[in-house]
Structure formats: C-alpha cells, structure tokens
Design a protein around this motif. Structure first.
Motif, PDB file in Angstrom:
ATOM      1  N   SER A 143     -26.531 -44.311 -18.072  1.00 47.39           N
ATOM      2  CA  SER A 143     -28.163 -43.819 -18.444  1.00 47.39           C
ATOM      3  C   SER A 143     -29.123 -44.484 -17.481  1.00 47.39           C
ATOM      4  CB  SER A 143     -28.404 -44.553 -19.819  1.00 47.39           C
ATOM      5  OG  SER A 143     -28.055 -45.811 -20.047  1.00 47.39           O
ATOM      6  N   SER A 144     -28.703 -45.510 -16.588  1.00 46.39           N
ATOM      7  CA  SER A 144     -29.561 -45.999 -15.778  1.00 46.39           C
ATOM      8  C   SER A 144     -29.148 -46.230 -14.167  1.00 46.39           C
ATOM      9  CB  SER A 144     -29.957 -47.353 -16.228  1.00 46.39           C
ATOM     10  OG  SER A 144     -28.607 -47.980 -16.187  1.00 46.39           O
ATOM     11  N   SER A 185     -29.644 -37.803 -16.343  1.00 45.02           N
ATOM     12  CA  SER A 185     -28.911 -38.935 -16.769  1.00 45.02           C
ATOM     13  C   SER A 185     -28.660 -38.319 -18.378  1.00 45.02           C
ATOM     14  CB  SER A 185     -29.748 -40.082 -16.912  1.00 45.02           C
ATOM     15  OG  SER A 185     -29.711 -40.844 -15.540  1.00 45.02           O
ATOM     16  N   SER A 216     -24.728 -37.952 -19.762  1.00 43.76           N
ATOM     17  CA  SER A 216     -24.190 -38.862 -20.903  1.00 43.76           C
ATOM     18  C   SER A 216     -23.480 -38.199 -21.915  1.00 43.76           C
ATOM     19  CB  SER A 216     -25.388 -39.618 -21.578  1.00 43.76           C
ATOM     20  OG  SER A 216     -26.455 -38.812 -22.220  1.00 43.76           O
ATOM     21  N   LEU A 274     -23.591 -41.513  -9.281  1.00 42.61           N
ATOM     22  CA  LEU A 274     -23.470 -41.178 -10.612  1.00 42.61           C
ATOM     23  C   LEU A 274     -22.049 -40.815 -10.911  1.00 42.61           C
ATOM     24  CD1 LEU A 274     -24.776 -40.310 -13.155  1.00 42.61           C
ATOM     25  CD2 LEU A 274     -24.896 -37.791 -12.365  1.00 42.61           C
TER      26      LEU A 274
END
Length: 555
Positions: A447-448, A457, A461, A482
């Motif tokens: 998420s970050s 994001s 997820s 990522l």
C-alpha cells in the motif's frame, strides 16, 4: 439392527433378496462392492477439480461473462453440498442402492451434456445436474459401505480405502484435466465419466445390496426442502466471501442470513417431529458431534491453505501448473498411505489418540512450512507436504470412522450426508477465513511503495497476480520495487496464514480429547440384529458397541 443387513444368515427387512454373496458379511463380494463404491467416489472427487485447468479453454470457446464463468466453476460444489442431506435421507427412505443408481444415470447424462454444451448457460445447467448426481452418489457410498461391513474392524479398513480414493481423486483431477485439454478439447474432461458410468450402472445393479432405514411415518418433504435451500444459501454466501466479496455486501449477507434462519427452523422442526428427517439425537453423542467438528476444523485449516500454497508455488517460485501439481503429489501419496494403514492404527491407538496425533502432525507440518521464503526449498516443501498429507488423512479417517460408527445402519444415509456436508462447509469456510487472513496480512506491504500512485497500489493490493500486472504496466525501477514488495508481502501473509492454521489444528486436537479412548467392536465381530422393540426411545436405532471384555463379564 432395524433396517440393516447382518451377518451371513440375515438380510435387510422388507428389501428384495440380492445376488448370493452381496449381503453384508457374505464373503469376498463385499470387497468387490467396495471397489464399485470407490470407483463412484473417484468420479465425483475428480469432477470437483477437473474443470479448473480447463477454464481458459472454456473461456476462449464459449466466451462466458465474468458472472457466467463464476457459476460454471462454482455451481457443481454449491448444488452438491446443498443436496447431500436431502438425498442421504431419501436413500434411507426409498433405498440407498436405488438412489445411487439414479445418481449414476444422471451423472453420466449430465457429463455428456456438459461435454457438448454449445453455450455457457447450457454448461451451467449441466454442471448443476452433475452436482445433483454427485449429491446422490456421495452419501450413498458411505451408507452402503456401513451396511456391507458390519464388523467395525473390516469397516475401518474399508473407510481407509474409501478415504484414500477420495484423496487420489482430488489430486488427479487437475492433472487429468490438463492432459485432456492439451491433447483433445475441454469437453473431454467430462466425457471421461461416460465409459465408467456405462459399466457402473449394470455392475452396481447386479452387485450392490439394497437397504433402507426406518420407514415409519412420512418422509419430511418440507424439511428436506428447507435443509437444501438453507445449505444452498449458506454455502453460496461463504463462497462469495472466499472469492473476495465484501462480507457486508447485500448479495453476500442476505443469502447467508436467510440460509442460517432456514437451518435454525429446520432444526426446530426436526426436534418436534416423531419421525424426523435427520436424527439430531446423534449430536448428543460426544463421539459423533466431536467427529463432525473435527472434520470441519481439519478442512477449514487445510483447504484455504492449499489454495494459497498453489499460488505461492506458481507466483512466487514461478512453477508451471504441471510442476505445481507434481509438487503437491507427495501430499496425496502420504494421504493414501495414511488411509491404507489407518485401520490398524485405529485398533492400536484408539480414536482419541489417533485424531490427536493426526491434528498434531498436521500442525507441525504447517509450522514447518513457515521456512518457505522467496527462494525455492524443495526438501522443506516435500517433507512438509508428506507430514501434512499423512496427518490430515489420519485425522479425517478417524473422524469419519468414529462418526459413522455412532450411527446405526438404519440412519447411515443421514449420518453420511452430515459428514459430507460438514466437509463441504469446512472447505468453504476455510477458503473464506484463511483468504481473509491472507489479504489482511498482504495489503499493508503493497500500500505504500514509493513512486506508486494510490490507484495502482489499490489494484495491486487485491492479489499477487494483480500486483504483477500493475508492476508490468508501471515498468522501470518503480515497477520492479512494487513486484519485490508484493512478493515479500505475499510470503509474510503466507506465514501469518500458516500460524492461524496451526492454531485451528491445535484447537481440533483439544476437541478430540473427548473422543472414545479405545476402538470398541461388537461381540463376535458382527452387529446383533435389532427388531423394532429393541430401538432406543424416540424411534432411532442404537449401534451395538460392546467390546469383548464386556461380553466376557456378562457371560
């Protein structure tokens, strides 16, 4: 025992005489009967998983929509699970062999319809009919097995073979489906059923003995419909949660709540009836209720984990579907071995210790798999899967055997249906629960990631596969970051899920401490016959469970 075939000189009351040697205790033919029942079970177990690898080919040929594709895959187990109690108790009423043979015919006809389905809608209907046929076959195999093996020691061996065949079917399905799709066309995964069903119908009619339960009073048609509709709604809701749907979504919660209400009303109705559809007094026996609970817990801990493990092997380690299937084969072989030696282990250890050991071995295997990381460790995987397969099958075999022994042969169909329903519910709840645990542990890790937009994001997820697609779309160092973060998050989520599974398995081991300590067998290796005047209060049959020491004391 009322409504059951007993040893050598007696046969089921009110049921036509069968061919010589097919009565329970009638010699070697009962092992031929077991072979026929195992072939039946193998087909049903294979059909539950054989379509999974054919989904891309079906999509390319029939071009179903997303919802149609979901129904093509899910309608078979959904219908099968919801109708198990209906057909299990109907077999007790009208004859188990009759229901089984009707299931053979329907399964074969539905297989032909599915193989040549010209549209997604026809394929959905065919798969639903396959589920109806499967629901007619599955409880009938266990209840007939309960009838033709009155000696508990022989019956334990037969259940071990039966459960080993179920393990083989679940594993062979994807491998067989992959072979057929690669060499023929997707419809061939259904056509493979036809030759066996064509043989099984006349052989089953000739060899299988007929039996019924207590025919007093009318069959509760309304109760059967309530059970079927309630189970359908509950399984549907659980499957939607397992597929990632929002638990608060109306399409998920409304059927789930409606199904729970129907099942509660069904239970209240059965308690009020003089001749209930399902003998709920069975749940007052600790050995029966604890065995059913152990089945649910074992499947709850395993099935979601198995699904996640398959994703790990393909998406993290980069194995092909065939290589993934081969990696999972040690689990199947270990399960087969546990089923085949389970009878002797049960006589030696007793139900309580055997189920506890099975749960403990499975929990140990699950915890050992936390050593898996982003690098391939084949020895750890193979060793863990072997212990996992052996421990799980030990648990399920012992639980099924104890559960079936608590039910009389007259109510064997209903008891078998309860066992199979608990299996299906445990599997569905396991996918939903462990899938939710996995998602909760996975999402924070993706998420970050620096440089990744919020919308990307959010997409990443959803799953590891989705994260790979997003990373390919972004490209460069950000896309690679990522991808790496998603892999690490997935492995972390896998470890958390393994820990939760181990806790569930240890809870099962604690529950199993209430099971009987020893395997009690009827006197003289057979169950004594019971007439109507020998039934327990409430009209239910009571299984004979006197061991040799008790017989000697009485004499």
């Amino acid at each position: 025992m009322s409504g059951t075939t007993t040893a050598r000189t007696r046969r089921t009351a009110g049921v036509p005489r069968q061919w010589r040697g097919t009565e329970a205790g009638g010699g070697a033919h009962r092992w031929v009967v077991l072979l026929v029942l195992c072939v039946s079970l193998l087909l049903v177990a294979v059909d539950a998983t054989v379509l999974h690898v054919a989904v891309p080919a079906v999509t390319e040929d029939l071009r179903p929509g997303a919802m149609e594709l979901l129904w093509i895959v899910d309608i078979y187990p959904l219908v099968c699970a919801s109708l198990l109690i209906l057909f299990g108790t109907l077999g007790d009423r009208v004859g188990r062999r009759r229901v089984l043979l009707l299931g053979y015919g329907l399964f074969g006809a539905a297989s032909a319809l599915a193989a040549f389905a010209p549209s997604p809608q026809i394929l959905i209907v065919a798969r639903a009919l396959l589920g109806v046929g499967g629901a007619m076959i599955m409880p009938a195999t266990l209840s007939i097995l309960r009838q033709v093996f009155p000696d508990r020691r022989e019956r334990a061996l037969a259940i071990g073979v039966w459960s080993a065949v179920a393990a083989v079917g679940a594993a062979v399905g994807p491998l067989l489906g992959g072979f057929l799709v690669e060499n023929f066309w997707w419809g061939s995964v259904f056509l493979v059923n036809l030759p066996l069903m064509i043989v099984a119908l006349p052989v089953g009619r000739w060899l299988l003995p007929e039996s019924t339960g207590d025919r007093n009073g009318p069959w509760d048609v309304l109760g059967a419909v309530m059970a079927a509709c309630g189970l359908f709604c509950v399984v549907f809701g659980v499957k939607r949660m397992g597929s990632g749907a929002d638990p608060l979504d109306a399409v998920t919660t409304a059927p789930l709540l409606f199904g729970v209400v129907l099942l509660v009303l069904f239970v209240r109705r059965q308690r009020r009836r003089t001749h209930p559809l399902v003998d709920l007094k069975l749940f007052a026996r600790p050995a029966f209720s604890i065995s059913v609970g152990c089945i649910v817990l074992a499947l709850l801990a395993l099935v979601g984990l198995e699904l996640i493990a398959a994703q790990y092997l393909q998406l993290v380690l980069g194995l092909t579907p065939l290589e993934t299937g081969l990696r999972l084969l040690p689990l199947t072989f270990a399960a087969m071995a546990a089923g085949l030696v389970g009878s002797r282990m049960l006589q030696w250890l007793g139900p309580r210790l055997m189920v506890v050991i099975g749960f403990a071995l499975t929990a140990l295997a699950v915890l050992s798999l936390t050593a898996m990381g982003q690098a391939d460790r084949p020895a750890v995987l193979v060793g863990g899967f072997i212990v996992l397969g052996f421990g799980l099958e030990t648990t399920l075999f012992s639980a099924y055997e104890s559960m079936l022994n608590e039910a009389s042969a007259g109510s064997a169909g209903g008891a078998a249906a309860i066992g199979e329903t608990s299996y299906q519910l445990g599997a569905g709840i396991g996918i939903a629960l462990l899938g939710s645990v996995m998602n909760a542990a996975y999402k924070p890790g993706v998420s970050s990631v620096p440089g990744v937009p919020a919308s990307a994001s959010s997409d990443a997820s959803q799953s590891l596969g989705a994260a790979y697609k997003v990373s390919d779309r972004i490209g460069g160092h950000t896309g690679e970051a990522l991808r790496s973060a998603a892999r690490g998050a997935f492995v972390h989520g896998l470890h958390v899920t393994l820990a939760v599974s181990a806790v569930l398995l240890l809870m099962g081991a604690l529950a199993a401490l209430r099971l009987p300590k020893v395997m009690e067998c009827a006197a003289d290796d057979e169950e004594p016959a019971q007439g109507p005047d020998q039934r327990a209060p409430g009209g239910t049959d009571t299984p004979a469970r006197r061991d040799r020491a008790a017989v000697a004391a009485e004499s």
